[in-house]
Design a protein around this motif. Sequence first.
Motif, PDB file in Angstrom:
ATOM      1  N   GLY A  54       0.806  -1.205   0.000  1.00  0.00           N
ATOM      2  CA  GLY A  54       0.000   0.000   0.000  1.00  0.00           C
ATOM      3  C   GLY A  54       0.840   1.257   0.000  1.00  0.00           C
ATOM      4  N   VAL A  55       1.878   1.293   0.818  1.00  0.00           N
ATOM      5  CA  VAL A  55       2.762   2.462   0.863  1.00  0.00           C
ATOM      6  C   VAL A  55       3.494   2.628  -0.466  1.00  0.00           C
ATOM      7  N   ASP A  56       3.927   1.529  -1.057  1.00  0.00           N
ATOM      8  CA  ASP A  56       4.580   1.604  -2.367  1.00  0.00           C
ATOM      9  C   ASP A  56       3.634   2.185  -3.416  1.00  0.00           C
ATOM     10  N   THR A  57       2.375   1.802  -3.380  1.00  0.00           N
ATOM     11  CA  THR A  57       1.397   2.329  -4.340  1.00  0.00           C
ATOM     12  C   THR A  57       1.224   3.827  -4.162  1.00  0.00           C
ATOM     13  N   LEU A  58       1.132   4.280  -2.915  1.00  0.00           N
ATOM     14  CA  LEU A  58       0.984   5.716  -2.657  1.00  0.00           C
ATOM     15  C   LEU A  58       2.200   6.491  -3.166  1.00  0.00           C
ATOM     16  N   ARG A  59       3.377   5.953  -2.934  1.00  0.00           N
ATOM     17  CA  ARG A  59       4.588   6.636  -3.402  1.00  0.00           C
ATOM     18  C   ARG A  59       4.647   6.687  -4.924  1.00  0.00           C
ATOM     19  N   LYS A  60       4.309   5.586  -5.576  1.00  0.00           N
ATOM     20  CA  LYS A  60       4.337   5.560  -7.039  1.00  0.00           C
ATOM     21  C   LYS A  60       3.329   6.540  -7.636  1.00  0.00           C
ATOM     22  N   ALA A  61       2.252   6.821  -6.882  1.00  0.00           N
ATOM     23  CA  ALA A  61       1.232   7.749  -7.366  1.00  0.00           C
ATOM     24  C   ALA A  61       1.576   9.207  -7.084  1.00  0.00           C
ATOM     25  N   GLY A  62       2.717   9.454  -6.436  1.00  0.00           N
ATOM     26  CA  GLY A  62       3.163  10.828  -6.244  1.00  0.00           C
ATOM     27  C   GLY A  62       3.351  11.280  -4.825  1.00  0.00           C
ATOM     28  N   ALA A  63       3.035  10.450  -3.827  1.00  0.00           N
ATOM     29  CA  ALA A  63       3.211  10.842  -2.436  1.00  0.00           C
ATOM     30  C   ALA A  63       4.686  10.791  -2.039  1.00  0.00           C
TER      31      ALA A  63
END
Length: 532
Positions: free
Chosen positions: A341-350
């Motif tokens: 989940g954290v990886d997904t958020l980072r890949k989306a720009g976070a």
Amino acid sequence: MAAQPLLIAGGWRPASELSATFRAEDPTTGEAIGAEFPINGAADVEAAIAAAAAVADELAQTPPEQIAAFLEAYADGIERDAEALVALAHAETALPAETRLAKVELPRTSGQLRQAARAVRSFSWTQPVIDTAAGLRSHRAPLHKPVLVFGPNNFPFAFNAIAGSDFASAIAARNPVIAKAHPSHPATSERLAQLAHAALREAGLPAAAVQMLYRFDASLGLKLAADPRLGAIGFTGGRSTGLALKAAADAAGVPAYLELSSVNPVFLLPGALAERGAALAQEFFSSCTMGSGQFCTNPGVVVVPRGADGDAFIAAAAAHFAAAAPGVLFSRGVLDHLQRGVDTLRKAGATTLAGGAAAEPGYRYQPTLLQVDAAQFLHAPHALQTEAFGPVGLLVRADDVAQMAALAAAFEGNLTGTLYSAADGSDAAAWAHVAGALRPRVGRLIGNRMPTGVAVSPAMNHGGPYPSTGHPGFTAVGLPAAIQRFTALHCYDHVPDGQLPPELRDRNPGGVARQIDGHWCVDDVDARTPAA
């Protein structure tokens, strides 16, 4: 080591097919603990559903007082066994024994059972309606089929498949329950099942009214969900698993009531930040990391206006997160899901402001604070609403109130949505603007408090639009409303009075609240007056 027995068809017996076993794990070390439990095969699953289906009609005709007596005896048993239950749950989940399990969750569990008993005695869940002019009478009634309940990992008592809200609701509606225990706390579930079985025998309910299985593979779970002998499914857990079960159930016409995922957006309006920004930073941090963030009402996304007050809030929140010790998670599976989940958020720009990594020993994760611009969130709203189940929060910086409202409109369905406003009323217009967009997207709209925590109240809605749940019209917490999920609406058209269920007859000696010709009352129907 022999595997623990199963509660099937009124007794404890060995698994008929024992291809594999599993053990609970200590989340603080990652080591296996306790007894071996069976991974159930098709024969055990078939035996449970056949036994439950065989007693469904009998249980539906059981006098309400017997159902209420079972629920209260079970609550008494849980409280008498509190010390042992808390020790088991603490070992299997690492949740704080005294502050969480003993003083909050276990009393909530026994309290839910007693509330269900009161609903049974008052007939409040049946919602009797009488139309004398049309000769019609209706109420909510048992399904005359079993209910399959899947328990989650994060509430070993209050949502346990054999003791929690879904269980209490299904039994209150006089339906047999097949409980699917969560593998994160099998010994806790086993002890609860032993107490439930003792209370069932004391109350004289049908022997197969309560059964429990521990674990089975995904394909067998889907086959069970699609069994037309089921009356309904109650599920609390991950979105992908829940939706797979729902698809199987839908194909067989089995209603599935699902609690899936929620990021519970929080909006900090400008006046509130100016008034008490430092206190809000502490409140957010405490809520986000409580129980290592493993709550379905965890504040996963916080919308913060740009400006000096917003900057100060973020700096204070980041300092709290950075200084905190890693939180213990329930299992390797929870840790892996959180990291994805954290990886997904980072890949989306976070971007990361604090934390963002696993830790040892056992299953631990640093309290993590991420940040993203509102424009980026609106560009990729789906990815940036990924649930990171754990001590993780995403801050979204908004230019103004209009952009905050646009963000509110971009959220998927959630269990809760929160707005913080100034005490002097200066945020009134902003509240109206943002709340108007947020209200259709959340089950519970909260003012000036974090969402973590769900009161067991008749007025509670622990539900919401998809994908927080599978249906926006029902709640998993709060009685008698939660019982309605596991009922059928039965209508009687000009049926003689003596053949009607007790709460629909002309006489009302029990004082049941009924809607008669459009008015709620506890009166008898005046059979001497012809219908108009």
